[in-house]
Design a protein around this motif. Structure first.
Motif, PDB file in Angstrom:
ATOM      1  N   ASN A 138       0.852  -1.181   0.000  1.00 19.40           N
ATOM      2  CA  ASN A 138       0.000   0.000   0.000  1.00 19.40           C
ATOM      3  C   ASN A 138       0.892   1.237   0.000  1.00 19.40           C
ATOM      4  OD1 ASN A 138      -2.191   1.685   0.129  1.00 19.40           O
ATOM      5  ND2 ASN A 138      -2.439   1.489   2.346  1.00 19.40           N
ATOM      6  N   ALA A 139       1.485   1.524  -1.163  1.00 17.62           N
ATOM      7  CA  ALA A 139       2.439   2.617  -1.263  1.00 17.62           C
ATOM      8  C   ALA A 139       1.723   3.956  -1.212  1.00 17.62           C
ATOM      9  CB  ALA A 139       3.224   2.500  -2.570  1.00 17.62           C
ATOM     10  N   ALA A 140       2.442   4.977  -0.736  1.00 17.26           N
ATOM     11  CA  ALA A 140       1.879   6.320  -0.658  1.00 17.26           C
ATOM     12  C   ALA A 140       1.707   6.893  -2.057  1.00 17.26           C
ATOM     13  CB  ALA A 140       2.792   7.220   0.176  1.00 17.26           C
ATOM     14  N   PRO A 141       0.712   7.768  -2.247  1.00 18.94           N
ATOM     15  CA  PRO A 141       0.549   8.397  -3.560  1.00 18.94           C
ATOM     16  C   PRO A 141       1.804   9.162  -3.955  1.00 18.94           C
ATOM     17  CG  PRO A 141      -1.372   8.764  -2.176  1.00 18.94           C
ATOM     18  CD  PRO A 141      -0.340   8.144  -1.295  1.00 18.94           C
ATOM     19  N   GLY A 142       2.188   9.039  -5.194  1.00 19.03           N
ATOM     20  CA  GLY A 142       3.414   9.658  -5.688  1.00 19.03           C
ATOM     21  C   GLY A 142       4.550   8.680  -5.872  1.00 19.03           C
ATOM     22  N   ALA A 143       4.442   7.488  -5.280  1.00 14.91           N
ATOM     23  CA  ALA A 143       5.490   6.483  -5.451  1.00 14.91           C
ATOM     24  C   ALA A 143       5.590   6.021  -6.900  1.00 14.91           C
ATOM     25  CB  ALA A 143       5.238   5.293  -4.526  1.00 14.91           C
ATOM     26  N   GLY A 144       4.466   5.977  -7.604  1.00 13.47           N
ATOM     27  CA  GLY A 144       4.493   5.595  -9.008  1.00 13.47           C
ATOM     28  C   GLY A 144       5.258   6.584  -9.864  1.00 13.47           C
ATOM     29  N   THR A 145       5.152   7.878  -9.534  1.00 11.74           N
ATOM     30  CA  THR A 145       5.901   8.894 -10.269  1.00 11.74           C
ATOM     31  C   THR A 145       7.401   8.708 -10.082  1.00 11.74           C
ATOM     32  OG1 THR A 145       4.080  10.472 -10.053  1.00 11.74           O
ATOM     33  CG2 THR A 145       6.252  11.365 -10.528  1.00 11.74           C
ATOM     34  N   ILE A 146       7.813   8.458  -8.842  1.00 12.61           N
ATOM     35  CA  ILE A 146       9.233   8.230  -8.566  1.00 12.61           C
ATOM     36  C   ILE A 146       9.738   6.995  -9.298  1.00 12.61           C
ATOM     37  CG2 ILE A 146      10.881   7.729  -6.729  1.00 12.61           C
ATOM     38  CD1 ILE A 146       9.199   9.390  -4.848  1.00 12.61           C
ATOM     39  N   PHE A 147       8.940   5.931  -9.276  1.00 13.71           N
ATOM     40  CA  PHE A 147       9.336   4.695  -9.958  1.00 13.71           C
ATOM     41  C   PHE A 147       9.464   4.920 -11.459  1.00 13.71           C
ATOM     42  CE2 PHE A 147       8.088   0.874 -12.285  1.00 13.71           C
ATOM     43  CZ  PHE A 147       9.033  -0.034 -11.837  1.00 13.71           C
ATOM     44  N   ALA A 148       8.524   5.642 -12.054  1.00 10.39           N
ATOM     45  CA  ALA A 148       8.562   5.867 -13.501  1.00 10.39           C
ATOM     46  C   ALA A 148       9.781   6.686 -13.905  1.00 10.39           C
ATOM     47  CB  ALA A 148       7.279   6.564 -13.946  1.00 10.39           C
ATOM     48  N   LEU A 149      10.105   7.723 -13.142  1.00  4.80           N
ATOM     49  CA  LEU A 149      11.265   8.548 -13.476  1.00  4.80           C
ATOM     50  C   LEU A 149      12.559   7.760 -13.346  1.00  4.80           C
ATOM     51  CD1 LEU A 149      10.281  11.927 -11.762  1.00  4.80           C
ATOM     52  CD2 LEU A 149      10.326  11.416 -14.202  1.00  4.80           C
ATOM     53  N   ARG A 150      12.692   6.960 -12.288  1.00  5.24           N
ATOM     54  CA  ARG A 150      13.908   6.168 -12.130  1.00  5.24           C
ATOM     55  C   ARG A 150      14.017   5.105 -13.220  1.00  5.24           C
ATOM     56  NH1 ARG A 150      13.855   5.697  -5.553  1.00  5.24           N
ATOM     57  NH2 ARG A 150      15.149   7.543  -5.159  1.00  5.24           N
ATOM     58  N   ALA A 151      12.899   4.519 -13.619  1.00  6.80           N
ATOM     59  CA  ALA A 151      12.932   3.529 -14.688  1.00  6.80           C
ATOM     60  C   ALA A 151      13.399   4.157 -15.994  1.00  6.80           C
ATOM     61  CB  ALA A 151      11.548   2.906 -14.855  1.00  6.80           C
ATOM     62  N   ILE A 152      12.919   5.357 -16.303  1.00  7.79           N
ATOM     63  CA  ILE A 152      13.367   6.043 -17.518  1.00  7.79           C
ATOM     64  C   ILE A 152      14.853   6.346 -17.431  1.00  7.79           C
ATOM     65  CG2 ILE A 152      13.132   8.177 -18.843  1.00  7.79           C
ATOM     66  CD1 ILE A 152      10.183   8.195 -18.129  1.00  7.79           C
ATOM     67  N   GLY A 153      15.321   6.788 -16.258  1.00 16.67           N
ATOM     68  CA  GLY A 153      16.743   7.069 -16.095  1.00 16.67           C
ATOM     69  C   GLY A 153      17.609   5.837 -16.274  1.00 16.67           C
ATOM     70  N   LEU A 154      17.168   4.704 -15.755  1.00 20.41           N
ATOM     71  CA  LEU A 154      17.935   3.464 -15.904  1.00 20.41           C
ATOM     72  C   LEU A 154      17.971   3.002 -17.352  1.00 20.41           C
ATOM     73  CD1 LEU A 154      16.779   1.514 -12.721  1.00 20.41           C
ATOM     74  CD2 LEU A 154      19.007   2.590 -13.129  1.00 20.41           C
ATOM     75  N   VAL A 155      16.862   3.179 -18.073  1.00 19.90           N
ATOM     76  CA  VAL A 155      16.843   2.802 -19.496  1.00 19.90           C
ATOM     77  C   VAL A 155      17.810   3.675 -20.295  1.00 19.90           C
ATOM     78  CG1 VAL A 155      15.407   2.757 -21.568  1.00 19.90           C
ATOM     79  CG2 VAL A 155      14.515   1.852 -19.434  1.00 19.90           C
ATOM     80  N   LEU A 156      17.802   4.989 -20.040  1.00 20.50           N
ATOM     81  CA  LEU A 156      18.723   5.881 -20.742  1.00 20.50           C
ATOM     82  C   LEU A 156      20.172   5.566 -20.389  1.00 20.50           C
ATOM     83  CD1 LEU A 156      16.815   9.272 -20.362  1.00 20.50           C
ATOM     84  CD2 LEU A 156      17.079   7.926 -22.437  1.00 20.50           C
ATOM     85  N   LEU A 157      20.440   5.266 -19.106  1.00 18.90           N
ATOM     86  CA  LEU A 157      21.800   4.932 -18.699  1.00 18.90           C
ATOM     87  C   LEU A 157      22.261   3.626 -19.354  1.00 18.90           C
ATOM     88  CD1 LEU A 157      24.279   5.451 -16.933  1.00 18.90           C
ATOM     89  CD2 LEU A 157      23.121   4.211 -15.092  1.00 18.90           C
ATOM     90  N   ALA A 158      21.388   2.621 -19.392  1.00 19.90           N
ATOM     91  CA  ALA A 158      21.757   1.351 -20.009  1.00 19.90           C
ATOM     92  C   ALA A 158      22.075   1.526 -21.488  1.00 19.90           C
ATOM     93  CB  ALA A 158      20.634   0.335 -19.813  1.00 19.90           C
ATOM     94  N   ARG A 159      21.287   2.330 -22.164  1.00 20.03           N
ATOM     95  CA  ARG A 159      21.539   2.554 -23.584  1.00 20.03           C
ATOM     96  C   ARG A 159      22.837   3.317 -23.799  1.00 20.03           C
ATOM     97  NH1 ARG A 159      20.691   0.463 -28.543  1.00 20.03           N
ATOM     98  NH2 ARG A 159      21.425   2.015 -30.033  1.00 20.03           N
ATOM     99  N   TRP A 160      23.115   4.273 -22.917  1.00 18.11           N
ATOM    100  CA  TRP A 160      24.353   5.041 -23.040  1.00 18.11           C
ATOM    101  C   TRP A 160      25.569   4.138 -22.809  1.00 18.11           C
ATOM    102  CZ3 TRP A 160      25.960   9.909 -19.764  1.00 18.11           C
ATOM    103  CH2 TRP A 160      26.929  10.623 -20.457  1.00 18.11           C
ATOM    104  N   LEU A 161      25.511   3.291 -21.793  1.00 18.43           N
ATOM    105  CA  LEU A 161      26.616   2.372 -21.538  1.00 18.43           C
ATOM    106  C   LEU A 161      26.797   1.380 -22.687  1.00 18.43           C
ATOM    107  CD1 LEU A 161      26.079   1.635 -17.724  1.00 18.43           C
ATOM    108  CD2 LEU A 161      27.748   3.191 -18.789  1.00 18.43           C
ATOM    109  N   PHE A 162      25.693   0.955 -23.271  1.00 22.62           N
ATOM    110  CA  PHE A 162      25.787   0.055 -24.420  1.00 22.62           C
ATOM    111  C   PHE A 162      26.461   0.743 -25.601  1.00 22.62           C
ATOM    112  CE2 PHE A 162      23.948  -1.499 -28.411  1.00 22.62           C
ATOM    113  CZ  PHE A 162      24.329  -2.835 -28.352  1.00 22.62           C
ATOM    114  N   SER A 163      26.151   2.016 -25.828  1.00 19.53           N
ATOM    115  CA  SER A 163      26.793   2.749 -26.926  1.00 19.53           C
ATOM    116  C   SER A 163      28.277   2.945 -26.657  1.00 19.53           C
ATOM    117  CB  SER A 163      26.102   4.101 -27.116  1.00 19.53           C
ATOM    118  OG  SER A 163      24.733   3.931 -27.433  1.00 19.53           O
TER     119      SER A 163
END
Length: 284
Positions: free
Chosen positions: A10-35
């Motif tokens: 039962n996460a507090a409201p706003g936890a989904g926003t934090i999760f989505a932003l971190r997920a986008i950051g990890l995807v961009l970082l993974a792609r950058w490291l792959f390049s």
């Protein structure tokens, strides 16, 4: 009285926003490291040092993944990020979107659409996914009110402003996104509508001439949504109508008839919230 224990399920409201932003950051970082893995290590480091855009991306990825100061709190479900962090992410993401869109557009214009489509397929769609991820960060960090409108709880959201009314103490607290504008006496506040559109009751159906099967004129009711659409109509310059929350305090010298905020009625939800706020203030 038993209190509900917060759990991870039962996460507090706003936890989904934090999760989505971190997920986008990890995807961009993974792609950058792959390049970077496709290049020599020394060449990659030299390219990063000599490229201001690489430094901007590093700062953006650090803020996006670690989110310093971010905390999901039930009192501000739409603003788990500090104001400075939200604005910084929005700025960096907007610059990233412009750079990515310009790079893809310039490549497509020079190489042709057929080669551009082949490049998209060769990169597994990354040429289109990168601008979309930057745009997603801009959209997530857009200006919003603290909460959604809840008329029963006396909470109203109009544009990026949030208003909380306490009938017991007759006080009103106004927030501009996450910043507290002030606390006021509800009896000293009023809503000013453009062009006399302020009605404390829902608009009644308007009679209109209609013709029956026999060709005789009759009356028909125009639905209330037609009136609502008219109140949201843009002016000749394409601007939405705006309402003002006014503070008129006889006891505050120099503060008589001050504008607390001015907000545009961009959506039907804004219009409903503004009318409900107007009605609630008149009933206090």
């Amino acid at each position: 009285m038993a209190r509900t224990k917060e759990t991870r399920a039962n996460a507090a409201p706003g936890a989904g926003t934090i999760f989505a932003l971190r997920a986008i950051g990890l995807v961009l970082l993974a792609r950058w490291l792959f390049s970077m893995a496709q290049m020599d290590l020394s060449a990659s480091l030299v390219a990063m040092v000599s490229s201001p855009w690489a430094c901007i991306n590093l700062v953006f990825l650090f803020l996006l993944i670690f989110l310093p100061g971010a905390r999901a709190v039930a009192e501000r479900p739409f603003h788990p990020l500090p104001q400075w962090l939200r604005q910084a992410l929005r700025l960096f993401a907007f610059l990233g979107f412009l750079f990515a869109a310009w790079s893809v557009g310039a490549f497509a214009a020079s190489a042709g659409w057929r080669h551009a489509a082949q490049a998209v397929a060769a990169t597994n769609g990354w040429l289109l996914a990168a601008p979309a991820l930057y745009a997603a960060v801009v959209w997530i960090c857009r200006p919003r009110a603290l909460w959604r409108t809840n008329i029963a709880a006396r909470r109203f959201a109009i544009g990026r402003y949030a208003v909380a009314l306490d009938p017991a103490t007759r006080t009103v607290v106004v927030w501009a996104e996450r910043r507290k504008v002030g606390q006021y006496d509800a009896r000293e506040l009023s809503v000013r509508w453009p062009s006399g559109q302020g009605m404390t009751s829902p608009p009644t159906p308007t009679p209109a001439v209609a013709f029956g099967a026999a060709g005789k004129p009759g009356t028909a009711a125009v639905p209330a949504r037609t009136v609502a659409a008219a109140s949201l109509a843009r002016d000749s310059f394409g601007r939405r109508p705006k309402i003002e929350l006014l503070w008129d305090s006889p006891a505050a010298a120099g503060h008589n008839r001050q504008t607390v905020f001015r907000a545009a009625l961009a959506t039907e939800g804004d219009r409903v919230a503004a009318r409900a706020l107007d009605t609630s203030l008149r009933q206090v």
